[in-house]
Design a protein around this motif. Structure first.
Motif, short mmCIF file in Angstrom:
data_model
loop_
_atom_site.label_atom_id
_atom_site.label_comp_id
_atom_site.label_asym_id
_atom_site.label_seq_id
_atom_site.Cartn_x
_atom_site.Cartn_y
_atom_site.Cartn_z
N VAL A 18 23.87 -13.88 8.94
CA VAL A 18 22.44 -13.69 9.32
C VAL A 18 22.37 -12.65 10.62
O VAL A 18 21.60 -11.45 10.51
CB VAL A 18 21.47 -14.86 9.43
N LEU A 19 22.81 -13.10 11.67
CA LEU A 19 22.99 -12.34 12.81
C LEU A 19 23.33 -10.85 12.64
O LEU A 19 22.94 -9.66 13.17
CB LEU A 19 23.79 -12.74 13.96
N LYS A 20 24.73 -10.70 11.88
CA LYS A 20 25.05 -9.37 11.53
C LYS A 20 24.10 -8.43 10.90
O LYS A 20 23.59 -7.36 11.16
CB LYS A 20 26.28 -9.47 10.68
N SER A 21 23.21 -8.94 9.88
CA SER A 21 22.09 -8.27 9.37
C SER A 21 21.04 -8.12 10.13
O SER A 21 20.61 -6.93 10.28
CB SER A 21 21.61 -9.33 8.07
N GLN A 22 20.68 -8.84 10.90
CA GLN A 22 19.69 -8.50 11.95
C GLN A 22 20.13 -7.53 12.86
O GLN A 22 19.34 -6.53 13.31
CB GLN A 22 19.42 -9.77 12.96
N LEU A 23 21.25 -7.61 13.36
CA LEU A 23 21.79 -6.42 14.26
C LEU A 23 21.75 -5.03 13.39
O LEU A 23 21.53 -4.03 13.94
CB LEU A 23 23.27 -6.71 14.64
N GLU A 24 22.06 -5.04 12.21
CA GLU A 24 22.04 -4.00 11.38
C GLU A 24 20.70 -3.25 11.34
O GLU A 24 20.59 -2.05 11.41
CB GLU A 24 22.84 -4.06 10.23
N ASP A 25 19.83 -4.15 11.22
CA ASP A 25 18.39 -3.72 11.16
C ASP A 25 17.93 -2.94 12.50
O ASP A 25 17.39 -1.99 12.63
CB ASP A 25 17.49 -4.84 11.08
N ILE A 26 18.38 -3.59 13.58
CA ILE A 26 18.14 -3.10 14.91
C ILE A 26 18.72 -1.61 15.10
O ILE A 26 18.12 -0.75 15.44
CB ILE A 26 18.63 -4.02 15.99
N VAL A 27 19.94 -1.53 14.82
CA VAL A 27 20.95 -0.32 14.67
C VAL A 27 20.15 0.96 13.77
O VAL A 27 19.73 1.92 14.19
CB VAL A 27 22.47 -0.38 14.07
N GLY A 28 19.57 0.44 12.57
CA GLY A 28 18.84 1.38 11.73
C GLY A 28 17.52 1.64 12.41
O GLY A 28 17.30 3.02 12.47
N ASP A 29 16.86 0.83 13.16
CA ASP A 29 15.46 1.17 13.83
C ASP A 29 16.20 2.20 14.96
O ASP A 29 15.09 3.23 15.16
CB ASP A 29 15.17 -0.18 14.63
N GLU A 30 17.20 1.92 15.87
CA GLU A 30 17.48 2.98 16.81
C GLU A 30 17.85 4.22 16.35
O GLU A 30 17.48 5.22 16.85
CB GLU A 30 18.52 2.05 17.35
N GLU A 31 18.48 4.19 15.01
CA GLU A 31 18.81 5.52 14.52
C GLU A 31 17.83 6.32 14.21
O GLU A 31 17.66 7.58 14.29
CB GLU A 31 19.87 5.44 13.25
N GLU A 32 16.89 5.71 13.80
CA GLU A 32 15.52 6.20 13.17
C GLU A 32 14.88 6.81 14.38
O GLU A 32 14.11 7.82 14.16
CB GLU A 32 14.76 5.20 12.13
#
Length: 76
Positions: A18-32
């Motif tokens: 779950v934490l990994k998924s949350q981090l991946e979402d944040i990475v996606g937001d930062e990349e966007e």
């Protein structure tokens, strides 16, 4: 390893996923955020900071993936 410890490891692994998924979402937001920066800001300090944040978050995701693998291996 007994079933009680296996179950505990499974629960930890699930939480890490779950934490990994949350981090991946944040990475996606930062990349966007980086992708939507005007060209005039690309290569700027602001862009570099966002890029470094992405790199660090990718490292964190990778570390969590390694932890999950190690836990699952130990639980076998």
């Amino acid at each position: 390893m007994n079933n009680k410890r296996r179950k505990a490891l499974s629960e930890i692994s699930d939480k890490l996923k779950v934490l990994k998924s949350q981090l991946e979402d944040i990475v996606g937001d930062e990349e966007e955020y980086m992708d939507n920066m005007p060209e005039s800001l690309q290569g700027s300090e602001k862009y570099d900071i966002a890029e470094q944040a992405c790199d660090s978050l990718y490292d964190a995701v990778s570390g969590i993936e390694e932890a999950i693998s190690a836990i699952e291996e130990a639980a076998q």
